[in-house]
Enzyme design. Structure first.
Site, PDB file in Angstrom:
ATOM      1  N   GLU A   1       0.794  -1.242   0.000  1.00 11.59           N
ATOM      2  CA  GLU A   1       0.000   0.000   0.000  1.00 11.59           C
ATOM      3  C   GLU A   1       0.822   1.286   0.000  1.00 11.59           C
ATOM      4  OE1 GLU A   1      -2.852  -0.083   3.173  1.00 11.59           O
ATOM      5  OE2 GLU A   1      -3.936  -1.780   2.311  1.00 11.59           O
TER       6      GLU A   1
ATOM      7  N   GLU B   1      -5.348  -8.454   1.003  1.00 15.09           N
ATOM      8  CA  GLU B   1      -5.816  -8.131   2.363  1.00 15.09           C
ATOM      9  C   GLU B   1      -7.309  -7.834   2.334  1.00 15.09           C
ATOM     10  OE1 GLU B   1      -3.994  -4.999   4.697  1.00 15.09           O
ATOM     11  OE2 GLU B   1      -1.976  -5.736   4.229  1.00 15.09           O
TER      12      GLU B   1
HETATM   13  C1  FCB Z   1      -3.788  -2.228   5.930  1.00 17.34           C
HETATM   14  C2  FCB Z   1      -2.345  -2.543   6.290  1.00 17.34           C
HETATM   15  C3  FCB Z   1      -2.236  -3.681   7.273  1.00 17.34           C
HETATM   16  C4  FCB Z   1      -3.263  -3.556   8.386  1.00 17.34           C
HETATM   17  C5  FCB Z   1      -4.637  -3.399   7.812  1.00 17.34           C
HETATM   18  C6  FCB Z   1      -5.734  -3.328   8.830  1.00 17.34           C
HETATM   19  O1  FCB Z   1      -3.878  -0.963   5.384  1.00 17.34           O
HETATM   20  O2  FCB Z   1      -1.660  -2.922   5.119  1.00 17.34           O
HETATM   21  O3  FCB Z   1      -0.923  -3.696   7.771  1.00 17.34           O
HETATM   22  O4  FCB Z   1      -2.935  -2.531   9.222  1.00 17.34           O
HETATM   23  O5  FCB Z   1      -4.677  -2.241   7.006  1.00 17.34           O
END
Ligand code: FCB
Length: 464
Positions: free
Chosen positions: A185, A375
């Protein structure tokens, strides 16, 4: 899939136990669970590890909720075997983790810390011995502090620093790791770390933000090139935080504001990677960045032929025109019809339709070969009842989002995998230990792990 574990009423009509099952996603679908070095490892100064920007930031007063830090975190450094076995027991096939740059190169560049390499060899071997595919993120936000002292992401030299780090890691692990993510990210760590100052290293303003954008975008492609050179058969991706953006109203001004927010949050790092340059039309402030920091030859070097895109999604964003917001003229709003029940403990809106929409939006780009959801997950206030954590909201969350991923896949989009965030409760950056994202509860006093209902749900779902 166990019918009695279907919890989300709203979507029950869409779930048919025979169609919503692991097998519906296809035999070659990747099922993973992720974590990150800083959030889990602890051992912040053990065995030669150097200080990272997050170590320094979290040791300052008033930066982290409740003045917490990640010196110990989940002790993954010492308990990785237990955690990897737990991931395996939940029937995941892939284990995503990141490598801490300052554990490998304590001074950022130069001398390699052999104990750091050894640690990751153990982690990787443990995955392989247990039949879990290791999936490595090269950079999940923990820059060596010594490099930050030289300007960090604002210093163009970072392209060389990062390249050196990638060289060391990819040469060392070339025989063991096939799947790679270059950055986690970039819009997150550049925006929060160098514009708003909410994350490490806590820098603010355009003079930090603009160079950090360009250098992170350069490193994103450079990392890909280094991996390809050293591991020709590698499967290479990089991850992006993506949110489906809705305008607050159908007014032209709100629609325009939503387009700007989309360019900033979803397109800023993706489009240069695809060889499309920066979204300057929607974000004219980038002209200044291009003039000041882009040197001849850079525009070509921004692109890399990634094998897949890591799409990370949690919530939708609703945007309204806001004339007082500098540079963007747009601001996020919470529409009145949404109520508190629909928010996670992070205050993020539960919006499963959004993952479907954003997958579709991102898949429109010609240059994207595959999408992996690297994620997705949710924080809720968990509590023990007779020794169990019945986190039904989290089960419902995963079910509803996964159905939408399946819907996208069935509509023909090349979604190749899904990774839950995250295995165990861990250190959630500036929020500290309060938000609980894990499928497994961690007692941060005893380090005892307890499987939550959501973990059990994955075990059943993936075990079919
Ligand atoms: C994302 C991050 C990860 C975690 C989640 C909840 O943005 O990449 O490390 O903090 O959020």
């Amino acid at each position: 899939m166990q019918d009695n574990l279907i919890i989300n009423d709203a979507s029950e009509s869409e779930i048919q136990s025979d169609s919503f099952s692991k097998s519906a996603f296809g035999l070659d679908f990747i099922w993973g669970v992720g974590m990150a070095s800083f959030q889990n490892e602890g051992a912040w100064n053990l065995d030669g590890k150097g200080e990272s920007i997050w170590d320094k930031f979290s040791h300052k007063k008033h930066r982290i909720n409740d003045r917490q830090n990640a010196d110990v975190a989940c002790e993954f450094y010492h308990r990785f075997e237990e955690d990897i076995l737990l991931a395996k027991s939940l029937n995941f096939s892939t284990f995503r983790f990141s490598i801490s740059w300052s554990r490998i190169l304590p001074t950022g560049v130069g001398k390699v810390n052999m104990a750091g390499l050894e640690f990751y060899h153990h982690v990787i071997d443990c995955c392989l011995e247990n039949g879990l595919e290791p999936f490595v993120t090269l950079y999940h936000w923990d820059l060596p502090q010594v490099l930050e002292d030289l300007g960090g992401w604002t210093n163009r030299e970072i392209i060389h620093w990062f390249s050196e780090y990638c060289e060391v890691v990819t040469r060392e692990f070339s025989g063991k790791i096939k799947h790679w993510l270059v950055l986690n990210e970039p819009a997150g760590f550049v925006g929060l770390g160098y514009m708003t100052g909410y994350h490490a290293p806590g820098r603010m303003g355009m003079r930090n933000f603009l160079p950090a954008i360009h250098h992170a975008a350069m490193c994103q492609a450079e990392g890909g090139r280094v991996i390809r050179k050293n591991i020709p058969h590698a499967v290479i991706g990089t991850s992006f935080s993506c949110s489906f953006i809705e305008p607050f109203s159908q007014k032209t001004s709100d629609i325009k504001a939503a387009k700007k927010a989309d360019a900033l949050l979803n397109r800023l790092f993706l489009e240069p990677a695809l060889g499309m340059g920066y979204p300057i039309h929607e974000l004219p402030f980038l002209n200044k960045m291009v003039k000041k920091y882009v040197v001849e030859g850079d525009m070509e070097k921004l692109s890399f032929d990634f094998d897949f895109i890591g799409l990370q999604n949690y919530f939708n964003v609703v945007v309204k025109k806001a004339w007082w917001m500098p540079y963007l003229g747009a601001s996020e709003v919470r529409p009145p019809h949404r109520n508190v029940k629909e928010l996670t403990d992070m205050g993020w809106e539960i919006s499963p339709d959004g993952i479907y929409k954003i997958i579709n939006q991102i898949s429109q780009y010609q240059g994207i070969k595959q999408i992996i959801i690297t994620e997705n997950g949710a924080a809720f206030k968990d509590s023990f009842e007779n020794g169990n954590i019945n986190d039904i909201e989290r089960v419902a969350f995963y079910q509803s989002y996964l159905q939408q991923v399946l819907k996208a896949k069935n509509s023909g989009v090349k979604v190749k995998g899904y990774m839950a965030w995250t295995l165990t409760d861990n250190f959630e950056w500036t929020e500290g230990y309060k938000p609980k994202f894990g499928l497994i509860h961690v007692d941060f006093v005893t380090q005892k792990r307890t499987l939550k209902m959501s973990g059990k749900w994955f075990r059943e779902f993936l075990g079919e």
